[in-house]
Motif scaffolding. Sequence first.
Motif, PDB file in Angstrom:
ATOM      1  N   GLY A  29      -0.536  -6.252  13.809  1.00 38.08           N
ATOM      2  CA  GLY A  29       0.015  -6.184  15.164  1.00 38.08           C
ATOM      3  C   GLY A  29      -0.914  -6.813  16.189  1.00 38.08           C
ATOM      4  O   GLY A  29      -0.461  -7.498  17.112  1.00 38.08           O
ATOM      5  N   VAL A  30      -2.213  -6.614  16.017  1.00 35.53           N
ATOM      6  CA  VAL A  30      -3.189  -7.247  16.904  1.00 35.53           C
ATOM      7  C   VAL A  30      -3.050  -8.768  16.802  1.00 35.53           C
ATOM      8  O   VAL A  30      -3.017  -9.476  17.810  1.00 35.53           O
ATOM      9  CB  VAL A  30      -4.635  -6.809  16.568  1.00 35.53           C
ATOM     10  CG1 VAL A  30      -5.655  -7.640  17.315  1.00 35.53           C
ATOM     11  CG2 VAL A  30      -4.822  -5.322  16.862  1.00 35.53           C
ATOM     12  N   THR A  88      -2.140   4.281   4.978  1.00 34.78           N
ATOM     13  CA  THR A  88      -1.515   3.106   4.375  1.00 34.78           C
ATOM     14  C   THR A  88      -0.987   2.117   5.408  1.00 34.78           C
ATOM     15  O   THR A  88      -0.547   1.026   5.040  1.00 34.78           O
ATOM     16  CB  THR A  88      -0.366   3.506   3.424  1.00 34.78           C
ATOM     17  OG1 THR A  88       0.622   4.249   4.154  1.00 34.78           O
ATOM     18  CG2 THR A  88      -0.876   4.300   2.244  1.00 34.78           C
ATOM     19  N   SER A  89      -1.039   2.467   6.691  1.00 40.97           N
ATOM     20  CA  SER A  89      -0.497   1.563   7.704  1.00 40.97           C
ATOM     21  C   SER A  89      -1.551   1.022   8.663  1.00 40.97           C
ATOM     22  O   SER A  89      -1.220   0.311   9.610  1.00 40.97           O
ATOM     23  CB  SER A  89       0.611   2.261   8.492  1.00 40.97           C
ATOM     24  OG  SER A  89       0.121   3.388   9.171  1.00 40.97           O
ATOM     25  N   ILE A  90      -2.805   1.299   8.424  1.00 38.63           N
ATOM     26  CA  ILE A  90      -3.871   0.770   9.278  1.00 38.63           C
ATOM     27  C   ILE A  90      -3.850  -0.755   9.257  1.00 38.63           C
ATOM     28  O   ILE A  90      -4.021  -1.408  10.293  1.00 38.63           O
ATOM     29  CB  ILE A  90      -5.250   1.310   8.845  1.00 38.63           C
ATOM     30  CG1 ILE A  90      -5.344   2.814   9.094  1.00 38.63           C
ATOM     31  CG2 ILE A  90      -6.375   0.566   9.550  1.00 38.63           C
ATOM     32  CD1 ILE A  90      -5.248   3.251  10.532  1.00 38.63           C
ATOM     33  N   ASP A  91      -3.621  -1.352   8.083  1.00 38.64           N
ATOM     34  CA  ASP A  91      -3.573  -2.809   8.018  1.00 38.64           C
ATOM     35  C   ASP A  91      -2.414  -3.368   8.846  1.00 38.64           C
ATOM     36  O   ASP A  91      -2.504  -4.462   9.402  1.00 38.64           O
ATOM     37  CB  ASP A  91      -3.529  -3.309   6.579  1.00 38.64           C
ATOM     38  CG  ASP A  91      -2.442  -2.660   5.736  1.00 38.64           C
ATOM     39  OD1 ASP A  91      -1.783  -1.714   6.213  1.00 38.64           O
ATOM     40  OD2 ASP A  91      -2.252  -3.097   4.587  1.00 38.64           O
ATOM     41  N   ASP A 108       0.845  -1.208   0.000  1.00 36.92           N
ATOM     42  CA  ASP A 108       0.000   0.000   0.000  1.00 36.92           C
ATOM     43  C   ASP A 108       0.876   1.251   0.000  1.00 36.92           C
ATOM     44  O   ASP A 108       0.606   2.210  -0.727  1.00 36.92           O
ATOM     45  CB  ASP A 108      -0.922   0.029   1.221  1.00 36.92           C
ATOM     46  CG  ASP A 108      -2.183  -0.793   1.031  1.00 36.92           C
ATOM     47  OD1 ASP A 108      -2.475  -1.187  -0.113  1.00 36.92           O
ATOM     48  OD2 ASP A 108      -2.873  -1.036   2.031  1.00 36.92           O
ATOM     49  N   ALA A 109       1.922   1.233   0.811  1.00 39.62           N
ATOM     50  CA  ALA A 109       2.856   2.366   0.843  1.00 39.62           C
ATOM     51  C   ALA A 109       3.577   2.492  -0.496  1.00 39.62           C
ATOM     52  O   ALA A 109       3.832   3.599  -0.972  1.00 39.62           O
ATOM     53  CB  ALA A 109       3.864   2.200   1.980  1.00 39.62           C
ATOM     54  N   PHE A 110       3.902   1.356  -1.117  1.00 41.17           N
ATOM     55  CA  PHE A 110       4.541   1.366  -2.433  1.00 41.17           C
ATOM     56  C   PHE A 110       3.631   2.038  -3.463  1.00 41.17           C
ATOM     57  O   PHE A 110       4.077   2.898  -4.223  1.00 41.17           O
ATOM     58  CB  PHE A 110       4.854  -0.076  -2.849  1.00 41.17           C
ATOM     59  CG  PHE A 110       5.489  -0.216  -4.198  1.00 41.17           C
ATOM     60  CD1 PHE A 110       6.810   0.156  -4.400  1.00 41.17           C
ATOM     61  CD2 PHE A 110       4.782  -0.743  -5.259  1.00 41.17           C
ATOM     62  CE1 PHE A 110       7.405   0.014  -5.650  1.00 41.17           C
ATOM     63  CE2 PHE A 110       5.366  -0.894  -6.510  1.00 41.17           C
ATOM     64  CZ  PHE A 110       6.682  -0.512  -6.701  1.00 41.17           C
ATOM     65  N   LEU A 139      -8.060 -12.003   9.591  1.00 38.41           N
ATOM     66  CA  LEU A 139      -7.595 -10.616   9.430  1.00 38.41           C
ATOM     67  C   LEU A 139      -6.681 -10.481   8.211  1.00 38.41           C
ATOM     68  O   LEU A 139      -6.848  -9.566   7.395  1.00 38.41           O
ATOM     69  CB  LEU A 139      -6.880 -10.142  10.690  1.00 38.41           C
ATOM     70  CG  LEU A 139      -7.747  -9.921  11.922  1.00 38.41           C
ATOM     71  CD1 LEU A 139      -6.880  -9.602  13.141  1.00 38.41           C
ATOM     72  CD2 LEU A 139      -8.760  -8.818  11.685  1.00 38.41           C
ATOM     73  N   LEU A 140      -5.710 -11.391   8.064  1.00 39.22           N
ATOM     74  CA  LEU A 140      -4.799 -11.323   6.922  1.00 39.22           C
ATOM     75  C   LEU A 140      -5.528 -11.601   5.607  1.00 39.22           C
ATOM     76  O   LEU A 140      -5.230 -10.989   4.583  1.00 39.22           O
ATOM     77  CB  LEU A 140      -3.624 -12.288   7.112  1.00 39.22           C
ATOM     78  CG  LEU A 140      -2.638 -11.881   8.203  1.00 39.22           C
ATOM     79  CD1 LEU A 140      -1.650 -13.003   8.485  1.00 39.22           C
ATOM     80  CD2 LEU A 140      -1.899 -10.602   7.831  1.00 39.22           C
TER      81      LEU A 140
END
Length: 186
Positions: free
Chosen positions: A120-121, A112-115, A16-18, A76-77
């Motif tokens: 982490g959860v 872009t980092s919410i996922d 997503d960041a990419f 989740l993944l």
Amino acid sequence: MYLAEYGLLGIGLAMDAFAASICKGLSMKRDFLKNATIVALFFGFFQALMPYLGYRLGSVFADSLKAVDHWIAFILLLIIGINMIRESRDKTCDMDSGIMDFKNLLMLSIATSIDAMVVGVSFAFLDRNIYYAAIIIGVITFFISLVGVKIGKDFGIKFKDKAQIAGGIVLIFLGAKILFEHLGFL
């Protein structure tokens, strides 16, 4: 040792960041190295921070959900991966790629980092080392974002959809691996 898993996860999460970095690179005309480094630092920092925050949040519930933790991580993944693949159909950059201000980069970095926070959860449920994971994810995202800005500057939006599809597939496979390990198939 989970270092390879953390590396693959970092690559998947960084997509997503990419894609956002490609959009940022589309309109960079001057101070490329400086601006590309700033974009990569923002994305890398938040991709490292969010899993840690998610881990802390998930740790509150980890003991009570231990019996189904592998299913939670898998679901989740899977959801994140499918969403990334679905988003790959969007052939535009919906953010203002020319703005290099703090507020714009902050919002884009968080979005872009919410996922990564959700991952982490799941790490809290799986009792993984969040410090190694967060550092590896952040460093990988930093370098992938640098490459994304360069690709955006040189080639435009051509690779955005392919990156999101690849990232989604990696996350789905990692979720399946976690599930199969806990069910005793691997």
